[in-house]
Design a protein around this motif. Sequence first.
Motif, PDB file in Angstrom:
ATOM      1  N   THR A   1      82.574  56.791  -0.617  1.00  0.00           N
ATOM      2  CA  THR A   1      81.947  57.079  -1.716  1.00  0.00           C
ATOM      3  C   THR A   1      83.254  57.664  -2.734  1.00  0.00           C
ATOM      4  O   THR A   1      83.123  57.702  -3.770  1.00  0.00           O
ATOM      5  CB  THR A   1      80.997  58.514  -1.528  1.00  0.00           C
TER       6      THR A   1
ATOM      7  N   ARG B   1      84.776  57.077  -6.976  1.00  0.00           N
ATOM      8  CA  ARG B   1      84.017  58.166  -7.512  1.00  0.00           C
ATOM      9  C   ARG B   1      84.873  58.470  -8.885  1.00  0.00           C
ATOM     10  O   ARG B   1      83.835  58.942  -9.815  1.00  0.00           O
ATOM     11  CB  ARG B   1      84.570  59.466  -6.620  1.00  0.00           C
TER      12      ARG B   1
ATOM     13  N   TRP C   1      77.611  58.846  -9.851  1.00  0.00           N
ATOM     14  CA  TRP C   1      77.072  59.203  -8.474  1.00  0.00           C
ATOM     15  C   TRP C   1      77.348  58.219  -7.454  1.00  0.00           C
ATOM     16  O   TRP C   1      77.119  56.955  -7.632  1.00  0.00           O
ATOM     17  CB  TRP C   1      75.289  59.406  -8.572  1.00  0.00           C
ATOM     18  N   ALA C   2      77.559  58.479  -6.237  1.00  0.00           N
ATOM     19  CA  ALA C   2      78.026  57.904  -5.132  1.00  0.00           C
ATOM     20  C   ALA C   2      77.491  58.456  -3.615  1.00  0.00           C
ATOM     21  O   ALA C   2      77.481  59.875  -3.571  1.00  0.00           O
ATOM     22  CB  ALA C   2      79.555  57.661  -5.040  1.00  0.00           C
ATOM     23  N   GLY C   3      77.054  57.694  -2.760  1.00  0.00           N
ATOM     24  CA  GLY C   3      76.655  58.422  -1.654  1.00  0.00           C
ATOM     25  C   GLY C   3      76.477  57.337  -0.270  1.00  0.00           C
ATOM     26  O   GLY C   3      76.542  56.108  -0.801  1.00  0.00           O
ATOM     27  N   GLU C   4      76.418  57.849   0.739  1.00  0.00           N
ATOM     28  CA  GLU C   4      76.387  57.026   1.970  1.00  0.00           C
ATOM     29  C   GLU C   4      75.376  57.953   2.935  1.00  0.00           C
ATOM     30  O   GLU C   4      75.864  58.919   3.429  1.00  0.00           O
ATOM     31  CB  GLU C   4      77.802  56.823   2.659  1.00  0.00           C
TER      32      GLU C   4
ATOM     33  N   SER D   1      68.004  57.754  -0.612  1.00  0.00           N
ATOM     34  CA  SER D   1      69.165  57.602  -1.290  1.00  0.00           C
ATOM     35  C   SER D   1      69.330  56.529  -2.134  1.00  0.00           C
ATOM     36  O   SER D   1      69.842  56.609  -3.276  1.00  0.00           O
ATOM     37  CB  SER D   1      70.377  57.504  -0.059  1.00  0.00           C
TER      38      SER D   1
ATOM     39  N   THR E   1      75.935  53.571 -10.579  1.00  0.00           N
ATOM     40  CA  THR E   1      75.860  54.560  -9.662  1.00  0.00           C
ATOM     41  C   THR E   1      76.430  53.647  -8.258  1.00  0.00           C
ATOM     42  O   THR E   1      76.369  52.550  -8.318  1.00  0.00           O
ATOM     43  CB  THR E   1      74.923  55.251  -9.083  1.00  0.00           C
ATOM     44  N   TYR E   2      76.714  54.183  -6.911  1.00  0.00           N
ATOM     45  CA  TYR E   2      77.416  53.322  -5.833  1.00  0.00           C
ATOM     46  C   TYR E   2      76.522  53.872  -4.581  1.00  0.00           C
ATOM     47  O   TYR E   2      76.625  55.330  -4.314  1.00  0.00           O
ATOM     48  CB  TYR E   2      78.737  53.663  -6.052  1.00  0.00           C
ATOM     49  N   LEU E   3      76.095  53.233  -3.918  1.00  0.00           N
ATOM     50  CA  LEU E   3      75.572  53.498  -2.397  1.00  0.00           C
ATOM     51  C   LEU E   3      75.985  52.614  -1.527  1.00  0.00           C
ATOM     52  O   LEU E   3      76.139  51.366  -1.427  1.00  0.00           O
ATOM     53  CB  LEU E   3      74.064  53.429  -2.535  1.00  0.00           C
ATOM     54  N   SER E   4      76.578  53.243  -0.304  1.00  0.00           N
ATOM     55  CA  SER E   4      77.185  52.417   0.601  1.00  0.00           C
ATOM     56  C   SER E   4      76.174  52.693   1.800  1.00  0.00           C
ATOM     57  O   SER E   4      75.828  53.676   2.074  1.00  0.00           O
ATOM     58  CB  SER E   4      78.624  52.980   0.953  1.00  0.00           C
TER      59      SER E   4
END
Length: 524
Positions: A116, A120, A125-128, A138, A153-156
Amino acid sequence: MPTVRTIAHEFLERRGLTTIFGNPGSNELPFLAGLPESFSYVLGLHEGVVVGMADGYAQATGRPVLVNLHAAAGSGNAMGALTNAVYSRSPLVLTAGQQVRSAIGLEAMLANVEATQLMRPLVGWAGEPSCAADVPRSLAQAVFEAELQRRPTYLSVPYDDWSAELGDDVTATLGRSVRRGGSAGEDQLLELAARLDGAASPVLVLGGDADALGLFDRAVAFAEERDLPVWVAPSPHRLPFPNRHPLFRGVLPAGIGAVSSALDGHDLILVLGAPVFRYHQHVPGPFLPRGATLVQVTDDPGEAARAPVGEALVADPGAVLDGLRAQLPGRAPRETAFVPAPEPAAGERALHPEQVFAALRETQPADTAYVVESTSTNSAWWRQMDLRRPGSYFWPAAGGLGFGLPAAVGVAMGLPGRPVVGVIGDGSANYGITALWTAARYQVPVTFVILRNGTYGALRWFAGVLGTTGVPGTEIPGLDFTAIAAGYGVPATTASDVDDLRAQLKTTSAGPRLIQVDTELTTP
Ligand SMILES: Cc1ncc(Cn2c(C)c(CCOP(=O)(O)OP(=O)(O)O)sc2=O)c(N)n1
Ligand SMILES: [Ca+2]
């Protein structure tokens, strides 16, 4: 029992995020397995192209778009293109595969360490998720944040999460919806209308976001009803007003002092849908002309908070525009009288860019959407073009090259039936060149016009401005885009003179095509 994958696919389907732009690695395959029939996957050969195409598609459709990248390496490749998507406020939902949780800390191969943090500075927004059971929620958060902030936004997601079975309670997320309100208060509208009424010489400055928000036609009506001269804010990534309208005054130069000089004589500057301002070359000077006040209307609190001057109203620009118009009876729309600029003569070996642009103006349908990335020909472009519709112009919003070719593919996918032309410099074309393969693979109907002047023309100009002439790294001779395009499967030709160019542009193509034109060097 539902699995994380089935719940995720169902949520995405309900939200309409069924077109995935991606480039996969092993971490991503468990998410891509078993995609429902309603999904389509658009493969890009480089993640910068994947994000550029998704950005064009999101801008064309006005919808959030799902992107799927490969762990750290793929996400890192995407960051350049992401800078543009941040400034164009494109609601991209980037998902990336992660190593299994137990192998991240020991940094097994394909572990996206500090996933994340990697994205950034760019994403909103970034989440794992800390466990598989939290992946669906999520993912919903990533989608809603992108929609609300109008920012990527970013989701791992660790790749073994997708097959995990979940209890039925997790389906609660599926039905969620999140909407934004956000008009201005009645008192704020009345105060702003009174300011406009009381101003001796008000002026309207529109940002590219006004086109992205669908305000093009309403902005014309508002300007006509109040007889407001209209400037486009510096460094526009979209065209928010017809550039041949009698009230159109031009695109503001991207220098602090130059903006004030251009707006000199106006006592109220109303800015809609733009940061104040997206300056470029640093030319110090007064932020406003003497005696002027500025009011910015934006739905982005960050834009409002960081402006160096003026007042800001954080509200939906469309609602404010409608509210101000309600204060006044409507007026009949004006005819747009276009007087073409005289075309410069061709040079010995090449065409003047204005000849290319005049040929486009006179041969392409009036509703053509142009994706432009040719950095030394901006002035020539606005002298020649006559764009009168929303969604007619797309430019890399942060100036990150590699947008043009991919975004032209994405815009063409997002506007089926509308002609799309990419106008790309021979330097810019290389940053997103693999988009040609995607255009051929999916037979996307788009025309690419490559302006070949053998140089990074804008940098030649900047070298003069900065007093650094003779610097290395600005010459790019010998590129043959007809051979390159053929290698990627796109039919390509050269235009030997302006009549040949016009004749080619008058034909149409069911799939992609590329026309290479040798052009004279101009100044931006
Ligand atoms: C990703 C990236 N790399 C480098 C640049 C620097 N750059 C470069 C390399 C330019 C030259 C582009 O050349 P072109 O052939 O596309 O267009 P012109 O010849 O009309 O300038 S303009 C500019 O800002 C950039 N903006 N983005
Ligand atoms: Ca060039």
